[in-house]
Design an enzyme around this catalytic site. Structure first.
Site: not given
Length: 381
Positions: A183, A185, A209, A235, A257, A284
């Site tokens: 990830d 992020h 990700e 997400e 999500d 997510h």
């Protein structure tokens, strides 16, 4: 049957639950929350509840349309998350009323179990080998880890080496038959992503990700075309219209999500849209039991599902755990890294209402950290 009452509960570690009750006693639960903005979403839930009180709970799609479009200003994470939890609760009521799991109402199951992954460490997982080994011993066939903590705007050789060493350590422990996802992020720029990804490609991550922030989705194709690694994002995308540019950019995995992207109703449509782009869906879910239960209803009913995130044992869950709020913990028992198909009506779980009510307001609202670069300027968390 009419909707009689809507309640909300802010519970540790950083979750918000909503409870929707009908006049004949049927109760549905949902999880409307934005991490770090639970109180804001809680207010939005009660504003939207004004549209639901006295109405037939079975008219789920009509309620979704009114809640999302009944105001001149639409969209965004606060409104979408508030709608998401209420939508989950309405589907829970529908399933309980009809005596079937939600995934049956969505067309029936397309699989009997879903693969799940477990998180490894926090932003700087120092003991990555031990952490990955622990998940292997727990039966998981896939893990996810953060690539790095704070990342310089242009990565130094040391920055790049640290990311690659973590990934290489995970691959060494996992071997060729298990997977890891990594990830970014949203902490990487286009330039940093393009520099780091070639070094990660030989390690064959399941996916990388959120290599870019969602506001830079228009640049995502540059990253996709720079690597053979499957690129995942989603997400922080809250609707089909948010997801469309990412799909057009060529991502391989979409990560809506269930507590942010309009709930079960909208995520089912997002998954169908992704299917037209030959894109897989990996919901997510670093949140609580209701978000996970809703995610599983999608996972069991959409054909283009890949893998399920879940937060049992995640480093964020300080002070409370997913299993603390459910009576029937067996539904979240992992079997060789998979979750079996829930068969109970609605979302498939029984909430421990006594525990939830006792936990409401027990801890201050969680806030995400504020990071800064060495020069004092803001850095992405």
């Amino acid at each position: 049957m009419k909707i009689a009452r809507v309640e909300t509960f802010a519970v540790p570690p950083r979750w918000l639950f909503c409870r929707v009750e009908t006049d004949d006693g049927v109760v549905g639960w949902g999880e409307p929350v934005i991490e770090g903005r639970a109180a804001t979403v809680r207010t939005a839930v009660h504003e939207l509840a004004e549209l639901l009180i006295g109405k037939d709970p079975m008219r789920i799609e009509d309620h979704w349309q009114v809640m999302t479009k009944g105001s001149f200003y639409r969209g965004g994470p606060v409104l979408s998350s508030a709608v998401a939890g209420l939508d989950q609760a309405l589907w829970d009521i529908a399933g309980k009323t009809l005596g079937v799991p939600v995934h049956v109402l969505l067309g029936g199951p397309v699989r009997e179990r879903v693969r799940a992954y477990s998180w490894v460490g926090g932003d700087e997982p120092a003991e990555i080998a031990d952490a990955v080994q622990a998940q292997v011993e727990a039966g998981f066939t896939a893990v996810k880890m953060n690539a790095t903590g704070r990342m310089n705007r242009i990565a130094s050789p040391r920055d790049i080496d640290a990311v690659v060493r973590r990934a290489a350590t995970a691959r060494e422990v996992l071997g060729p038959d298990r997977d890891f996802a990594i990830d970014f992020h949203g902490r990487f720029t286009v330039a940093n992503s393009r520099r780091v990804l070639p070094y990660l490609a030989p390690l064959n991550p399941l996916f990388v990700e959120e290599p870019l922030l969602p506001e830079h989705t228009h640049l995502l194709r540059d990253v996709v075309e720079a690597t053979p690694i499957p690129v995942a994002t989603g997400e922080r995308l809250y609707s089909r219209t948010d997801a469309l540019p990412a799909l057009q950019a060529g991502i391989a995995v979409l990560q809506p999500d269930l507590s942010h992207a309009g709930g079960i109703s909208e995520v089912r449509r997002i998954a169908a849209l992704a299917e037209t782009f030959d894109v897989l869906v990996a919901p997510h879910c670093p949140l609580g039991p209701l978000s996970l239960a809703a995610s599983l209803q999608i996972a069991f009913s959409v054909p283009n599902f890949l893998i399920q995130e879940q937060s049992i044992g995640i480093h964020y869950n300080a002070g409370a755990e997913v299993l603390d709020y459910v009576v029937d913990r067996e539904v979240f028992r992992f079997d060789e890294g998979h979750l079996n198909r829930p068969t109970r009506p609605g979302l498939g779980i029984e909430v421990d209402e006594k525990v939830v009510r006792a936990a409401d307001g027990r801890t201050p609202d969680w806030r995400g950290p504020i990071w800064r670069h060495p020069d004092g300027s803001f850095a992405e968390w």
